[in-house]
Motif scaffolding. Structure first.
Motif, PDB file in Angstrom:
ATOM      1  N   TYR A  76     -52.242 -69.734  -5.558  1.00 59.96           N
ATOM      2  CA  TYR A  76     -52.418 -68.669  -4.570  1.00 59.96           C
ATOM      3  C   TYR A  76     -53.868 -68.243  -4.489  1.00 59.96           C
ATOM      4  O   TYR A  76     -54.603 -68.285  -5.471  1.00 59.96           O
ATOM      5  N   THR A  77     -54.240 -67.791  -3.289  1.00 57.30           N
ATOM      6  CA  THR A  77     -55.503 -67.106  -3.090  1.00 57.30           C
ATOM      7  C   THR A  77     -55.155 -65.641  -2.882  1.00 57.30           C
ATOM      8  O   THR A  77     -54.395 -65.301  -1.970  1.00 57.30           O
ATOM      9  N   ILE A  78     -55.688 -64.801  -3.729  1.00 63.29           N
ATOM     10  CA  ILE A  78     -55.407 -63.367  -3.651  1.00 63.29           C
ATOM     11  C   ILE A  78     -56.573 -62.683  -2.956  1.00 63.29           C
ATOM     12  O   ILE A  78     -57.729 -62.878  -3.325  1.00 63.29           O
ATOM     13  N   LYS A  79     -56.238 -61.888  -1.945  1.00 62.43           N
ATOM     14  CA  LYS A  79     -57.249 -61.130  -1.204  1.00 62.43           C
ATOM     15  C   LYS A  79     -57.204 -59.687  -1.690  1.00 62.43           C
ATOM     16  O   LYS A  79     -56.143 -59.063  -1.739  1.00 62.43           O
ATOM     17  N   ILE A  80     -58.378 -59.173  -2.048  1.00 53.57           N
ATOM     18  CA  ILE A  80     -58.501 -57.803  -2.541  1.00 53.57           C
ATOM     19  C   ILE A  80     -59.435 -57.060  -1.583  1.00 53.57           C
ATOM     20  O   ILE A  80     -60.591 -57.457  -1.414  1.00 53.57           O
ATOM     21  N   ASP A  81     -58.916 -56.012  -0.937  1.00 52.20           N
ATOM     22  CA  ASP A  81     -59.679 -55.238   0.055  1.00 52.20           C
ATOM     23  C   ASP A  81     -59.770 -53.780  -0.352  1.00 52.20           C
ATOM     24  O   ASP A  81     -58.759 -53.172  -0.699  1.00 52.20           O
ATOM     25  N   ASN A  82     -60.986 -53.220  -0.269  1.00 55.70           N
ATOM     26  CA  ASN A  82     -61.166 -51.782  -0.451  1.00 55.70           C
ATOM     27  C   ASN A  82     -60.925 -51.137   0.907  1.00 55.70           C
ATOM     28  O   ASN A  82     -61.693 -51.326   1.841  1.00 55.70           O
TER      29      ASN A  82
END
Length: 181
Positions: A159-165
């Motif tokens: 998986y590619t995990i996207k982390i957004d503020n």
């Protein structure tokens, strides 16, 4: 020409003894090989479970570090990380502000009934109903300034995990960080 019956019987009994001895030795070797195979197979499974656990634990440390970094960089900050889940399940629980990995194993990787803090990760062990052990690695943000947003769940895979503020939420007085895969 006279035949001595005692000579024929003696040779037959020696031949039978050799055959019986050979069969016993062969049987003992087979039992020893099977015992070694069964022992070795359980050892290899345990080693595989330990290697899987340690690998995912390393990925969870990277995930935590990425969430910490993105939460401190300000609104609009984003990061992507790749993670491999060879066994078990990864779950984002936004209502309780944590991300958890869980796996079932024959090996007791963390003592059943215990919870251990290790390098910012919470490690939990429990006995499963099927007689195996369930181990969890938790990145917990409850009680912090970070509010985890998004509910995702993923079985084994890459998986590619996207982390957004997503910015500061004045209503709950926390920084919203979206985690999705």
């Amino acid at each position: 020409c006279y035949l001595d019956s005692s000579q024929g019987d003696g040779m037959n009994s020696r031949a039978v003894n050799v055959v019986i001895s050979s069969l016993l030795i062969f049987s003992i070797l087979i039992v020893m090989m099977l015992s070694t195979y069964i022992w070795g197979l359980s050892y290899l499974r345990k080693y595989k479970d330990v290697a899987t656990f340690e690998g995912v634990k390393g990925d969870m440390k990277v995930l935590k570090a990425s969430i910490d970094m993105v939460s401190h960089e300000g609104k609009g900050s984003r990061n992507f990380i790749k993670i491999h889940i060879p066994e078990g399940r990864l779950k984002v629980n936004a209502s309780n502000d944590y991300i958890a990995y869980s796996m079932e194993s024959n090996a007791e990787l963390v003592e059943a009934g215990s919870s251990v803090e290790q390098q910012g990760l919470e490690l939990q062990g429990e006995k499963s109903p099927r007689g195996k052990y369930t181990t969890k690695i938790i990145v917990n943000y409850s009680g912090t300034m970070v509010d985890i947003v998004g509910n995702s769940s993923a079985p084994k895979g890459y998986y590619t995990i996207k982390i957004d503020n997503m910015g500061y939420n004045t209503t709950i007085d926390k920084i919203n960080v979206q985690v999705e895969f």
